[in-house]
Scaffold this motif. Structure first.
Motif, short mmCIF file in Angstrom:
data_model
loop_
_atom_site.label_atom_id
_atom_site.label_comp_id
_atom_site.label_asym_id
_atom_site.label_seq_id
_atom_site.Cartn_x
_atom_site.Cartn_y
_atom_site.Cartn_z
N VAL A 31 -13.72 -3.15 -9.57
CA VAL A 31 -12.58 -2.52 -8.92
C VAL A 31 -12.97 -1.14 -8.41
O VAL A 31 -12.74 -0.79 -7.25
N ILE B 152 -13.22 -0.16 -4.39
CA ILE B 152 -12.30 0.83 -3.86
C ILE B 152 -13.06 1.98 -3.21
O ILE B 152 -12.72 2.45 -2.13
N LYS B 153 -14.13 2.41 -3.87
CA LYS B 153 -14.88 3.54 -3.36
C LYS B 153 -15.50 3.19 -2.02
O LYS B 153 -15.42 3.95 -1.06
N ALA C 100 -12.85 2.92 0.69
CA ALA C 100 -12.25 4.20 1.03
C ALA C 100 -13.21 5.05 1.87
O ALA C 100 -12.78 5.75 2.79
N ARG D 278 -2.21 0.30 1.71
CA ARG D 278 -1.16 0.11 0.71
C ARG D 278 -1.54 0.74 -0.62
O ARG D 278 -0.70 1.21 -1.35
N SER D 279 -2.82 0.79 -0.92
CA SER D 279 -3.21 1.42 -2.19
C SER D 279 -2.98 2.91 -2.13
O SER D 279 -2.72 3.53 -3.15
N GLY E 186 0.21 4.26 -3.54
CA GLY E 186 0.43 4.35 -4.97
C GLY E 186 0.03 3.13 -5.77
O GLY E 186 -0.50 3.27 -6.85
N ALA E 187 0.29 1.95 -5.27
CA ALA E 187 0.02 0.78 -6.10
C ALA E 187 -1.28 0.13 -5.65
O ALA E 187 -1.49 -0.08 -4.48
N LEU E 188 -2.16 -0.20 -6.57
CA LEU E 188 -3.42 -0.83 -6.24
C LEU E 188 -3.17 -2.21 -5.63
O LEU E 188 -2.38 -2.97 -6.14
N MET F 263 -5.06 -5.58 -4.57
CA MET F 263 -6.26 -6.41 -4.53
C MET F 263 -5.83 -7.85 -4.56
O MET F 263 -5.04 -8.23 -5.41
N ASN G 92 1.30 10.44 -11.03
CA ASN G 92 1.25 10.36 -9.59
C ASN G 92 2.62 9.95 -9.06
O ASN G 92 3.11 8.88 -9.38
N LYS H 132 4.50 6.85 -5.55
CA LYS H 132 5.31 5.64 -5.41
C LYS H 132 6.78 5.97 -5.22
O LYS H 132 7.56 5.12 -4.83
#
Lengths: 416, 341
Positions: free
Chosen positions: A64, A68-69, A72, A191-192, A195-197, A199, A285, A288
């Motif tokens: 994960v 993500i990295k 991004a 979308r991530s 706020g919400a991951l 995948m 955070n 959201k």
């Protein structure tokens, strides 16, 4: 800051030296259990697939974070890479991932040579050079004990716009191997960031694979197979899994605001400028809870317009084809009528009749365009519609809550 | 290269070409979380007979004054240790480095890591090798990271750079002075949301968790906000009942925060709310309408052209479309009724 360490004088005797090994350490790691799936015959692999179909996907925390990295850093361009892991009785465990090398072309080069776009990240998973890269990387990782099976690939997306021909071709490329238990992992960067991951894991459905092999997406083929656009890809549920030391690490991740007690502050500005507060990256955070809907709606409308345009282009193609077909057929019929009249005339004058089926060589019927693009487009629109529905549900809840709070006296709580 | 001076350098040790670096500010190391996760993963899958494993660190240096090194990623390198000899597979390291640079051309070699906190002669040897000319990090110092993860204890991360120490060149080759440098772990916005999701698995028995949908994450945020509000109100009550020491600064801060609630006319609120929610509902309606239209066109295109025929699922889909439109109906009615007020 003043201390340093001198390594203890552990070895009184000889002279230690740093030897540079020339041979590999492969022989030392033979006892690491990796299933050599390349050696399984096609029949047993297929029977394995039939017995326990893939039900779910389990992602390690490391996968994960790396995915993500990579996505991004490449945002808003597409980022792709491959996944390694193991298939555990219907549950596909993904333990690691690596990015594909991409040749960054200057923008002008893309217009000059059409074939260079094959190097782009979106097509990377099926490029031949990258297959070699992937095999090499997996081989090297095997020496240090990482799972050596390729179980799929990942890609980044922007608000759900991943259903296109690149995606399908990449996944087909993976799923047509002997070991076809592979998934495509999609990470939605926009979308991530709200706020919400986000995948998701997808596979191509068996009916689609069968149709794609023949690559006949004409009307009769679709009528026969009954393939609808919604059956092209199937989604698998994902679970996140942490190793033991990762769990320890997560538990101790410094949350400055929640350990220990702070001295009472002396002034408001000291509260606001306290470094424990301003530099705590992991403080709760509130993204959201935001009411900012404009970027999401704008992007969704843009995407919808693009899809509508594609749909129009496809249907124009199709009606163009239908018109051309009609014209050819009337021409053929006219020719046939003329031929019949000629033959009748020649029969009267006792000459040999001319053949009547020469029209097949003279007239070429236009080929029906493939419907694959329009099916993908429809699936994409369905994706957008589902996203918007989810978004609306959350946003209307937040809107009603805020309104209830702001209107004085409505819920018994006054706003001052 | 051998320091003949008897004093101890407490600032960043300069490389042999002393004129190269113009500043002696201490080096700081910034670690990105995915590198740390890679290291933890490697340490958990090491062969059972090895106490510690090592690997290479890749990253970037800050442009201006090279005083900050960011570690982007890490990969494992095979090595074996016996009592008097250590062997590191450098061929493997070179090959892996080349492969890695193809995928991330901007990263360079910045150091190495080990998964246990001890520093011994072998660490010094490996450190000197990594700092050397040729394939090492010369002329920059090599960063050594130790990540200790033992069962039952916290994960300890320490970062060091080294300078040569020793009286003769032979002794200097296998000794090094490791100087601790400050390090920090930098989390991006994307990492934060990932860590939040992963953190959901902290208390689960099998350490797994599902990925939450938007609604569920919204619920979680609301619950945590309510929790924080509860804590604050308990504190305020305590102050009122004179059980807790009051603090004027905190009181002032809270008052400032509460004053942030906007004072708006009710009609303005209504109007803004209606516009806002109509925007959202319009887009949702349009998206679903486009979806239905495309669905219809797909079915018409592939349907059999007989009278009374048509695809089997056709009637079901029309019913679905009808239901969806009905669901939209009450919501729209609500919207209309509000705007009529």
């Amino acid at each position: 800051m003043g201390s340093f360490r001198v390594p203890p004088k552990a070895v009184p005797s000889p002279h230690v030296r740093l030897a540079l090994r020339q041979e590999t350490v492969k022989d030392k790691y033979e006892d690491i259990p990796t299933i050599p799936l390349q050696r399984i015959s096609r029949k047993s692999a297929m029977s394995l697939a039939e017995e326990t179909p893939l039900r779910a996907v389990q992602l390690e925390a490391l996968t994960v974070m790396k995915t993500i990295k990579h996505c991004a850093t490449r945002h808003p361009a597409t980022a792709t890479g491959f996944l390694v892991g193991m298939d555990n009785n219907g549950l596909l465990e993904i333990t690691n991932c690596f990015p594909f090398p991409v040749v960054d072309l200057p923008p002008e080069a893309q217009y000059e040579q059409q074939h260079q776009h094959f190097n782009s990240a979106a097509a990377a998973p099926r490029a031949k050079a990258n297959t070699a890269y992937q095999a090499e990387m997996i081989r090297m990782q095997k020496e240090v004990g990482v799972d050596a099976n390729n179980v799929g690939w990942y890609t980044s997306a922007n608000l759900g716009n991943f259903v296109n021909s690149n995606f399908i071709e990449n996944q087909y490329f993976y799923q047509k191997e002997v070991n076809e238990r592979t998934v495509a992992l999609v990470h939605d960067v926009s979308r991530s960031s709200q706020g919400a991951l986000s995948m998701r894991a997808f596979r191509l459905s068996p009916q689609f694979i069968a149709s794609y092999k023949e690559s006949k997406f004409t009307t009769e083929a679709l009528q026969k197979s009954g393939l609808k656009y919604s059956d092209i890809i199937i989604e698998l549920p994902i679970r996140l899994h942490n190793a033991h030391n990762v769990t320890t690490f997560l538990n101790q991740v410094p949350r400055l605001l929640s350990d220990g007690t702070m001295r009472p502050p002396t002034s408001v500005s000291s509260i606001e400028s306290d470094p424990a507060i301003t530099s705590d990256d992991l403080s709760p955070n509130f993204d959201k809870l935001t009411l900012n809907i404009d970027p999401f709606l704008q992007q969704t409308c843009d995407n919808l317009l693009d899809s509508i345009e594609t749909h129009h282009v496809e249907s124009n193609n199709f009606s163009y084809y239908a018109r051309a077909l009609g014209r050819e057929q009337t021409k053929i019929q006219q020719w046939q009528a003329k031929r019949k009249a000629e033959n009748a005339a020649r029969a009267i004058s006792k000459q040999a009749p001319l053949p009547e089926d020469e029209w097949q060589k003279l007239f070429k019927l236009p080929t029906e365009p493939s419907r694959l693009e329009s099916m993908l487009n429809s699936r994409q629109v369905e994706q957008y519609a589902r996203q918007v529905d989810g978004f609306v549900a959350g946003t209307s809840g937040k809107m009603f809550a805020v309104r209830g709070n702001l209107i004085p006296g409505e819920t018994g709580v006054s706003a001052e | 290269m051998v320091e003949l001076d008897s004093s101890l350098h407490l600032s960043r040790p300069l490389g042999p070409a002393a004129g190269y670096q113009t500043s002696t500010t201490p080096l700081t190391v910034v670690i990105q979380p995915q590198a740390l996760f890679s290291i933890l993963d490697h340490s958990s899958r090491r062969p059972p007979d090895q106490h510690r494993v090592i690997g290479t660190l890749l990253g970037t240096r800050s442009d201006t004054d090279d005083s900050s090194v960011t570690i982007h990623s890490a990969f494992a390198v095979g090595h074996t240790e016996t009592t008097d000899q250590v062997e590191v597979d450098m061929e493997y390291q070179k090959a892996m480095l080349a492969l890695h640079m193809r995928a991330n051309p901007k990263e360079v070699l910045v150091g190495w890591y080990a998964t246990s906190s001890e520093l011994n002669t072998f660490s010094a040897l490996i450190q000197n090798h990594y700092s050397s000319q040729g394939e090492g990090t010369y002329p920059y110092p090599a960063v050594h990271l130790t990540v200790a993860s033992e069962a039952g204890k916290d994960v300890e991360v320490r970062a060091y750079i080294s300078s040569a120490v020793g009286v003769t060149p032979e002794r200097a080759a296998d000794s090094a002075a490791f100087i601790p440098v400050p390090h920090s772990i930098a989390y991006d916005a994307a990492d934060v949301s990932a860590i939040d999701s992963l953190g959901g698995a902290r208390d689960a028995e099998n350490r797994t968790t599902n990925i939450l949908t938007d609604i569920e994450t919204l619920e979680q945020s609301l619950v945590s906000t309510i929790d924080m509000l509860d804590r604050v109100s308990k504190y305020v009550e305590g102050v009122i009942e004179e059980e807790v020491e009051p603090s004027t600064a905190l009181g002032q801060y809270l008052l400032n925060t509460l004053a942030l609630a906007p004072k708006v006319e009710p009609t303005d609120i209504e109007r803004n709310f209606n516009e806002h929610i109509q925007d959202v509902l319009t887009v949702s309606y349009l998206a679903n309408m486009v979806r239905t239209q495309m669905d219809l066109s797909n079915r018409l295109a592939t349907s059999t052209l007989t009278m009374g025929g048509g695809p089997v699922g056709g009637t079901d889909n029309n019913k679905e479309g009808g239901d969806r439109k009905q669901n939209r109906g009450p919501r729209q009615n609500r919207g209309e009724s509000i705007s009529a007020v």
